[in-house]
Design a protein around this motif. Structure first.
Motif, short mmCIF file in Angstrom:
data_model
loop_
_atom_site.label_atom_id
_atom_site.label_comp_id
_atom_site.label_asym_id
_atom_site.label_seq_id
_atom_site.Cartn_x
_atom_site.Cartn_y
_atom_site.Cartn_z
N LEU A 84 0.83 -1.21 0.00
CA LEU A 84 0.00 0.00 0.00
C LEU A 84 0.86 1.26 0.00
CD1 LEU A 84 -2.83 -1.01 2.52
CD2 LEU A 84 -3.08 -0.62 0.06
N THR A 85 2.00 1.19 0.68
CA THR A 85 2.91 2.34 0.70
C THR A 85 3.60 2.53 -0.65
OG1 THR A 85 3.32 2.10 3.08
CG2 THR A 85 4.95 3.32 1.80
N ASP A 86 4.15 1.46 -1.18
CA ASP A 86 4.94 1.55 -2.42
C ASP A 86 4.07 1.79 -3.65
OD1 ASP A 86 7.15 1.04 -0.86
OD2 ASP A 86 7.19 -1.11 -1.31
N ARG A 87 2.94 1.14 -3.73
CA ARG A 87 2.14 1.21 -4.94
C ARG A 87 1.12 2.34 -4.91
NH1 ARG A 87 1.46 -3.05 -8.44
NH2 ARG A 87 3.42 -3.71 -7.51
N TYR A 88 0.60 2.64 -3.73
CA TYR A 88 -0.49 3.62 -3.65
C TYR A 88 -0.18 4.84 -2.80
CZ TYR A 88 -2.91 -0.18 -5.91
OH TYR A 88 -3.26 -1.17 -6.80
N GLY A 89 1.04 4.92 -2.31
CA GLY A 89 1.48 6.13 -1.64
C GLY A 89 0.92 6.37 -0.25
N LEU A 90 0.42 5.32 0.43
CA LEU A 90 -0.06 5.50 1.80
C LEU A 90 1.14 5.57 2.74
CD1 LEU A 90 -2.64 4.47 0.29
CD2 LEU A 90 -3.36 3.50 2.48
N PRO A 91 1.33 6.69 3.44
CA PRO A 91 2.54 6.90 4.25
C PRO A 91 2.47 6.22 5.62
CG PRO A 91 1.16 8.85 4.36
CD PRO A 91 0.49 7.91 3.40
N PHE A 92 2.54 4.90 5.63
CA PHE A 92 2.49 4.17 6.90
C PHE A 92 3.78 4.32 7.67
CE2 PHE A 92 -0.95 1.65 4.87
CZ PHE A 92 -1.85 1.61 5.93
N ASP A 93 3.64 4.22 8.99
CA ASP A 93 4.77 4.17 9.90
C ASP A 93 4.36 3.28 11.06
OD1 ASP A 93 7.24 4.62 10.97
OD2 ASP A 93 6.71 6.54 11.88
N VAL A 94 5.35 2.69 11.73
CA VAL A 94 5.03 1.85 12.87
C VAL A 94 4.99 2.70 14.13
CG1 VAL A 94 7.44 1.21 13.31
CG2 VAL A 94 5.59 -0.29 14.08
N ILE A 95 4.00 2.49 14.95
CA ILE A 95 3.85 3.25 16.20
C ILE A 95 4.76 2.63 17.26
CG2 ILE A 95 2.22 3.92 18.01
CD1 ILE A 95 0.01 3.74 15.87
N ASP A 96 5.66 3.43 17.80
CA ASP A 96 6.63 2.89 18.76
C ASP A 96 6.43 3.40 20.18
OD1 ASP A 96 7.42 5.49 18.42
OD2 ASP A 96 9.43 5.04 17.68
N ASN A 97 5.29 4.06 20.42
CA ASN A 97 5.03 4.53 21.79
C ASN A 97 3.71 4.00 22.35
OD1 ASN A 97 3.24 5.95 20.21
ND2 ASN A 97 3.77 7.98 21.02
N PHE A 98 3.17 3.00 21.68
CA PHE A 98 1.89 2.43 22.12
C PHE A 98 1.75 1.05 21.53
CE2 PHE A 98 -2.48 1.41 20.91
CZ PHE A 98 -3.12 1.44 22.14
N ASN A 99 1.20 0.13 22.31
CA ASN A 99 0.96 -1.21 21.80
C ASN A 99 -0.32 -1.77 22.40
OD1 ASN A 99 1.64 -3.28 20.08
ND2 ASN A 99 3.12 -4.23 21.46
N TYR A 100 -1.07 -2.52 21.60
CA TYR A 100 -2.27 -3.16 22.10
C TYR A 100 -1.89 -4.37 22.94
CZ TYR A 100 -5.65 -0.49 19.34
OH TYR A 100 -6.44 0.51 18.83
N PRO A 101 -2.68 -4.69 23.99
CA PRO A 101 -2.40 -5.88 24.80
C PRO A 101 -2.38 -7.13 23.93
CG PRO A 101 -4.03 -4.48 25.88
CD PRO A 101 -3.84 -3.92 24.49
N GLY A 102 -1.45 -8.02 24.22
CA GLY A 102 -1.38 -9.28 23.50
C GLY A 102 -0.31 -9.30 22.42
N HIS A 103 0.17 -8.13 22.01
CA HIS A 103 1.24 -8.07 21.00
C HIS A 103 2.59 -8.02 21.70
CE1 HIS A 103 -1.28 -7.56 17.43
NE2 HIS A 103 -2.07 -6.79 18.16
N SER A 104 3.46 -8.93 21.35
CA SER A 104 4.76 -9.00 22.01
C SER A 104 5.80 -8.11 21.35
CB SER A 104 5.26 -10.44 22.03
OG SER A 104 5.30 -10.99 20.73
N ALA A 105 5.41 -7.40 20.30
CA ALA A 105 6.31 -6.45 19.64
C ALA A 105 5.49 -5.26 19.16
CB ALA A 105 7.02 -7.12 18.45
N MET A 106 6.15 -4.15 18.97
CA MET A 106 5.50 -2.96 18.41
C MET A 106 5.23 -3.22 16.93
SD MET A 106 5.22 -0.62 20.82
CE MET A 106 5.94 -0.12 22.38
#
Length: 207
Positions: A84-106
C-alpha cells in the motif's frame, strides 16, 4: 484493497457500498494495521516476525483460531502494508510509543493522523484514481448460483428501491456480522447464537 489487488491482476472489480461514501466502522477507528517483519519496524530497531505474530494471535485466542487462517494473516499483513505504501502512496509508519495488549512487539502501523478516516479516504482515492467502479447507496440483496453452486451474480437493492442484477465470476463478501441474518433474527450459524459480538470504535486520534 481487494479492488486494487483485483485490478492489478487484470480483473475488473465492482464495489457495492451501502453508504453514500465508503466509510463503515473503519472510519471511526484509529485505522491501525498490525503487521510483522516490515521495513518500518526494522528502521526503528524493532525485532518481529510473522511467526511471532501468529503465536500472539493463537495465545490471545487460547489456541482456538484456525491455524491456516492465522498463518495467512500473520505472513500477509507485512507485505500488504508495504504494498500500500509503495504502490499507492499511503505513508504508513510503525507506532513505537503504544501497543495493544497481546502483542509482544511494536507492530501497529498507522497513517500520520492515526485515524481510520484518513485510511478509508486514501483507499477510496486510490480506487477512484484507478477507475475502480464503486456503486454507493446499494446493498447486495440476493446471490445467484449456477447448478454447481458457484456464485455467478448478485441482485443489488438501491436506496430508491430499484433493483439491478449484475453477473460476476467471483464474489467477495467484505462485511461485518455476516453470521447474523439480522439483529433480531436467528443467526445463519446456530452455533454462534450465544457468541459475544463486539464492535469497538475509537474516534480520538492517537497521541
Amino acid at each position: 484493497m481487494r479492488g486494487a489487488a483485483a485490478k492489478e491482476a487484470g480483473i475488473e472489480p465492482l464495489v457495492i457500498e451501502r453508504d453514500a461514501v465508503p466509510a463503515g466502522s473503519t472510519a471511526l477507528s484509529a485505522g491501525l494495521i498490525p503487521a510483522a517483519g516490515t521495513r518500518f519496524q526494522r528502521a526503528k530497531g524493532i525485532t518481529d516476525s510473522p511467526e511471532l505474530f501468529a503465536g500472539d494471535i493463537q495465545h490471545k485466542a487460547k489456541g482456538e483460531a484456525d491455524q491456516s487462517i492465522v498463518e495467512v494473516v500473520a505472513h500477509g499483513a507485512g507485505p500488504l502494508v508495504e504494498w500500500l505504501t509503495d504502490r499507492y502512496g499511503l505513508p504508513f509508519d510503525v507506532i513505537d510509543n503504544f501497543n495493544y495488549p497481546g502483542h509482544s512487539a511494536m507492530r501497529m502501523h498507522g497513517l500520520p493522523t492515526r485515524t481510520g478516516l484518513e485510511l478509508i479516504n486514501r483507499l477510496r482515492s486510490a480506487a477512484e484514481a484507478r477507475n475502480i467502479s464503486i456503486v454507493s447507496k446499494a446493498v447486495a440483496d440476493r446471490l445467484f448460483t449456477d447448478p454447481d453452486g458457484r456464485i455467478r451474480g448478485v441482485e443489488i437493492l438501491r436506496g430508491d428501491g430499484t433493483r439491478e442484477c449484475i453477473g460476476c465470476d467471483a464474489l467477495i463478501l467484505a462485511c461485518n456480522g455476516l453470521w447474523r441474518q439480522s439483529r433480531t433474527g436467528p443467526p445463519l450459524y446456530p452455533e454462534m447464537a450465544n457468541a459475544l459480538y463486539l464492535v469497538i470504535r475509537a474516534t480520538a486520534a492517537m497521541p
